[in-house]
Design a protein around this motif. Structure first.
Motif, short mmCIF file in Angstrom:
data_model
loop_
_atom_site.label_atom_id
_atom_site.label_comp_id
_atom_site.label_asym_id
_atom_site.label_seq_id
_atom_site.Cartn_x
_atom_site.Cartn_y
_atom_site.Cartn_z
N LEU A 153 -2.98 2.68 10.13
CA LEU A 153 -3.20 2.64 8.68
C LEU A 153 -2.31 3.62 7.92
N GLY A 154 -1.42 4.32 8.64
CA GLY A 154 -0.46 5.20 7.98
C GLY A 154 -0.89 6.64 7.88
N SER A 155 -2.08 7.01 8.39
CA SER A 155 -2.56 8.40 8.41
C SER A 155 -2.57 9.04 7.02
N GLY A 156 -2.78 8.26 5.99
CA GLY A 156 -2.84 8.79 4.63
C GLY A 156 -4.18 8.52 3.97
N LYS A 157 -4.18 8.35 2.66
CA LYS A 157 -5.41 8.13 1.91
C LYS A 157 -6.08 6.81 2.30
N VAL A 158 -5.26 5.80 2.59
CA VAL A 158 -5.82 4.50 2.99
C VAL A 158 -6.63 4.66 4.27
N ALA A 159 -6.08 5.40 5.25
CA ALA A 159 -6.78 5.63 6.51
C ALA A 159 -8.07 6.42 6.28
N ASP A 160 -8.01 7.47 5.48
CA ASP A 160 -9.20 8.28 5.21
C ASP A 160 -10.31 7.45 4.58
N THR A 161 -9.91 6.48 3.72
CA THR A 161 -10.91 5.65 3.04
C THR A 161 -11.53 4.64 3.98
N LEU A 162 -10.69 3.88 4.70
CA LEU A 162 -11.20 2.81 5.56
C LEU A 162 -11.90 3.32 6.82
N TRP A 218 -13.72 6.12 6.84
CA TRP A 218 -14.85 6.94 6.39
C TRP A 218 -14.65 8.42 6.66
N LYS A 219 -13.38 8.86 6.66
CA LYS A 219 -13.11 10.29 6.85
C LYS A 219 -13.53 11.07 5.61
N ASP A 220 -13.23 10.49 4.44
CA ASP A 220 -13.64 11.08 3.17
C ASP A 220 -14.74 10.18 2.61
N LYS A 221 -16.01 10.50 2.94
CA LYS A 221 -17.12 9.61 2.61
C LYS A 221 -17.27 9.40 1.11
N LYS A 222 -17.02 10.45 0.33
CA LYS A 222 -17.12 10.33 -1.12
C LYS A 222 -16.10 9.31 -1.63
N GLN A 223 -14.88 9.41 -1.11
CA GLN A 223 -13.82 8.50 -1.52
C GLN A 223 -14.12 7.08 -1.07
N LEU A 282 0.79 -1.23 0.00
CA LEU A 282 0.00 0.00 0.00
C LEU A 282 0.82 1.28 0.00
N ALA A 283 2.14 1.17 0.11
CA ALA A 283 2.99 2.37 0.12
C ALA A 283 2.77 3.27 -1.09
N PRO A 284 2.61 2.70 -2.29
CA PRO A 284 2.38 3.58 -3.45
C PRO A 284 1.08 4.38 -3.38
N TYR A 285 0.17 3.97 -2.46
CA TYR A 285 -1.12 4.64 -2.36
C TYR A 285 -1.21 5.58 -1.15
N GLY A 286 -0.09 5.89 -0.56
CA GLY A 286 -0.08 6.90 0.49
C GLY A 286 0.18 6.39 1.89
N MET A 287 0.32 5.08 2.07
CA MET A 287 0.56 4.56 3.43
C MET A 287 1.98 4.88 3.87
N ARG A 288 2.10 5.45 5.06
CA ARG A 288 3.42 5.80 5.58
C ARG A 288 4.09 4.60 6.25
N VAL A 289 5.38 4.73 6.49
CA VAL A 289 6.13 3.63 7.09
C VAL A 289 5.59 3.36 8.49
N PRO A 290 5.09 2.14 8.77
CA PRO A 290 4.54 1.84 10.10
C PRO A 290 5.65 1.59 11.11
N GLN A 291 5.29 1.64 12.38
CA GLN A 291 6.27 1.41 13.44
C GLN A 291 6.49 -0.07 13.70
N LEU A 292 5.44 -0.87 13.49
CA LEU A 292 5.50 -2.29 13.85
C LEU A 292 6.04 -3.12 12.68
N ILE A 293 7.35 -3.12 12.50
CA ILE A 293 8.00 -3.92 11.47
C ILE A 293 9.11 -4.76 12.11
#
Length: 567
Positions: free
Chosen positions: A379-388, A390-395, A303-314
């Motif tokens: 979720l990386g505080s990016g577009k993936v988080a906004d989508t899952l 429901w922060k951006d309901k249209k998206q 998911l990195a190409p879609y805006g997910m930031r580097v997580p801490q739990l690796i």
């Protein structure tokens, strides 16, 4: 400093955390005129700096700022003109997962610094290295000394490129009269740190600081930032000495710490408690966390190409948090005359006081307005988080409709994977063709055209993906080699368990995964965000019960084994 005795030195990355302290220490010594080299086109001082030593030095000419990118050889040479000594401290953020960035700055940038020093007849070069250059990411280090070799494989690209740069600096010693040495400060902390303390506080505010990874007894060496700056001055003086000191120090690397090893989690607890947060108490064995960490890392790579930031739990972070990392400073003490000038206790006190704006009571007042939820952070505080979430309901609705359409048109008819993919590509091609020939406006409504750049992979991104795939493959080969040696039973059982899990997942049809997985993801994270505390409480109870059960089973097993041996 008498007129005509002006001695210039250069500090690369001079606006960095440790470098700022070194710059002030150099100015305060009265022995140097300091040239601060960094990326920004001009220097911007903090309010405290404007009224302090640095502000006065810039106004009086005892310090000056030079904009220089280490990757630009001409800019580096310009910064080094007329300098007697160079303190090479510049490096990219170690938390950024980019091999290309680390290599271009740490390796190619260091080559440019060395070449500039030789060209400009600089006498001494002190390089800021890292203890991670001898860390393989797996085995802990106890009282490690400078005889330790570089490992075959490093924990990450930052450590690997720092090791390569350190080797270049050591190799360049003696060229055109240039004397070099390397300082390896361990886990730097102190006022002005923008990585360690803010990360600890962010974890506390997200509710993740309650956990201890491992047994909590792993020892660490930390280094207060002023001691790091002091070590650099000691190294430069040793190289400049006219006796045997320069001969001993030249071409050497030195570990530098506070010489006060402490349990890693005790150090974290002292910072957290000092800022008003709860100290970590729940212990989670590292092997329990590793499967989850590998899963998180896999999701991130997808998911990195879609805006997910580097997580801490690796995985690499789990290993760092649960192993020993202590180093001997005997060599630095004997050959450089280094001794810490600020104790660990005093350093912790100064550090906590400097972060009063991050105290827990201030967080409570603002938590509801500007603090992201743990679900969003996971979720990386990016577009993936906004989508899952429901922060951006249209998206979110657009994504759901697209997934539903894909499911009903391509998977319910029972197509094979290849047929389904072919049909998706066919419809996508038809859609792109039609939308490209439609006018910009229809009945007054503007049509958004999909640019070709959406589908273009830049050379940098392509290289990054290739490096990531190569790194993953090499890691798998490394695991295979370790298994073939027949000595690492723990690794063998881990691989077996992972393969059994994959075997189980392989039996689940794609249809089942789609039907259950998609609704679960869109509902689970949303519910977790709304019921964070209740769900965390249940998780804590489950973990406590599981750990207690494991302890009881192990105790009974040991008791029965001892009884059998006695009989």
């Amino acid at each position: 400093m008498a007129e005509g005795d002006e001695r210039w030195c250069v500090v690369t990355g001079g606006r960095g955390f440790a470098a700022r302290h070194l710059v002030e220490m150099l100015i305060q010594s009265g022995e140097w005129l300091v040239r601060i080299a960094d990326l920004a086109p001009s220097i911007k001082l903090d309010p405290s700096e404007e009224e302090g030593v640095l502000g006065d030095a810039l106004q009086s000419g005892r310090a000056m700022y030079v904009s220089a990118d280490l990757r630009n050889k001409a800019q580096v040479a310009k910064a080094c003109q007329g300098a007697e000594a160079v303190f090479h401290m510049a490096a990219p953020d170690s938390s950024i997962n980019s091999y290309q960035l680390h290599y271009s700055v740490n390796v190619e940038g260091t080559k440019n610094v060395i070449d500039a020093c030789i060209e400009c007849k600089v006498k001494r070069l002190v390089y800021t290295s890292s203890p991670s250059v001898v860390f393989d990411g797996v085995h802990g280090i106890h009282n490690g000394d400078e005889s330790m070799p570089y490992p075959d494989k490093h924990n990450d690209s930052y450590s690997a490129t720092k090791a390569e740069a350190e080797a270049l600096v050591i190799k360049s010693n003696g060229k055109n009269g240039l004397l070099t040495c390397c300082i390896r400060p361990s886990s730097i902390f102190g006022p002005g740190d923008k990585l360690m303390v803010p990360s600890i506080v962010a974890a506390a505010r997200a509710g993740k600081s309650k956990y201890i990874i491992g047994d909590g007894n792993n020892m660490y060496d930390f280094t207060y930032v002023e001691n790091v700056a002091h070590a650099h001055l000691c190294a430069e003086k040793a190289l400049a000495s006219e006796d045997a000191g320069a001969v001993r120090a030249a071409g050497q690397a030195y570990f530098v710490t506070n010489m006060e090893p402490i349990k890693f989690w005790e150090f974290m607890s002292l910072i957290l408690e000092g800022l008003g947060y709860e100290r970590p108490r729940i212990k989670i064995p590292a092997p329990v966390m590793m499967p989850v960490a590998y899963m998180v890392e896999w999701v991130y790579k997808m998911l990195a190409p879609y805006g997910m930031r580097v997580p801490q739990l690796i995985p690499s972070r789990i290993r760092l948090l649960s192993c020993n990392r202590t180093f001997s400073c005997s060599k630095a003490k004997d050959q450089l005359g280094y001794m810490p000038i600020v104790s660990l206790k005093e350093g912790l006190k100064r550090t906590v006081e400097s972060y009063s704006h991050l105290r827990a009571e201030l967080h409570v007042k603002r938590r509801d307005t500007d603090q992201p939820s743990k679900a969003s952070i996971y979720l990386g505080s990016g577009k993936v988080a906004d989508t899952l979430l429901w922060k951006d309901k249209k998206q979110t609705l657009t994504t759901l409709l697209a997934l539903i359409a894909i499911y009903y048109h391509f998977f319910t008819p029972g197509y094979t994977i290849i047929t389904a993919i072919a049909k998706i590509l066919m419809w996508a091609t038809l859609f792109l063709f039609i939308q490209s020939i439609l006018p910009a406006k229809i009945l007054g409504y503007k049509l958004e055209k999909i640019p070709a750049s959406w589908f273009h992979f830049s050379e940098e991104k392509t290289r990054r993906i290739a490096l990531s795939l190569g790194s993953t493959w090499n890691s798998a080969v490394g695991v295979l080699k370790a298994i073939c040696r027949g000595k690492d039973w723990t690794l063998f059982f881990k691989v077996v368990v992972i393969l059994l899990i994959l075997n189980f997942l392989g039996r689940i049809s794609f249809h089942s995964i789609f039907v259950t997985g998609v609704p679960f993801v869109f509902v689970a994270f949303y519910v977790y965000e709304k019921r964070e505390e209740e769900i965390d409480g249940l998780v804590y109870q489950a973990l406590s019960f599981a750990l207690k059960l494991k302890s009881d089973v192990m105790r009974k097993f040991v008791t029965s084994k001892q009884s059998a041996a006695a009989q």
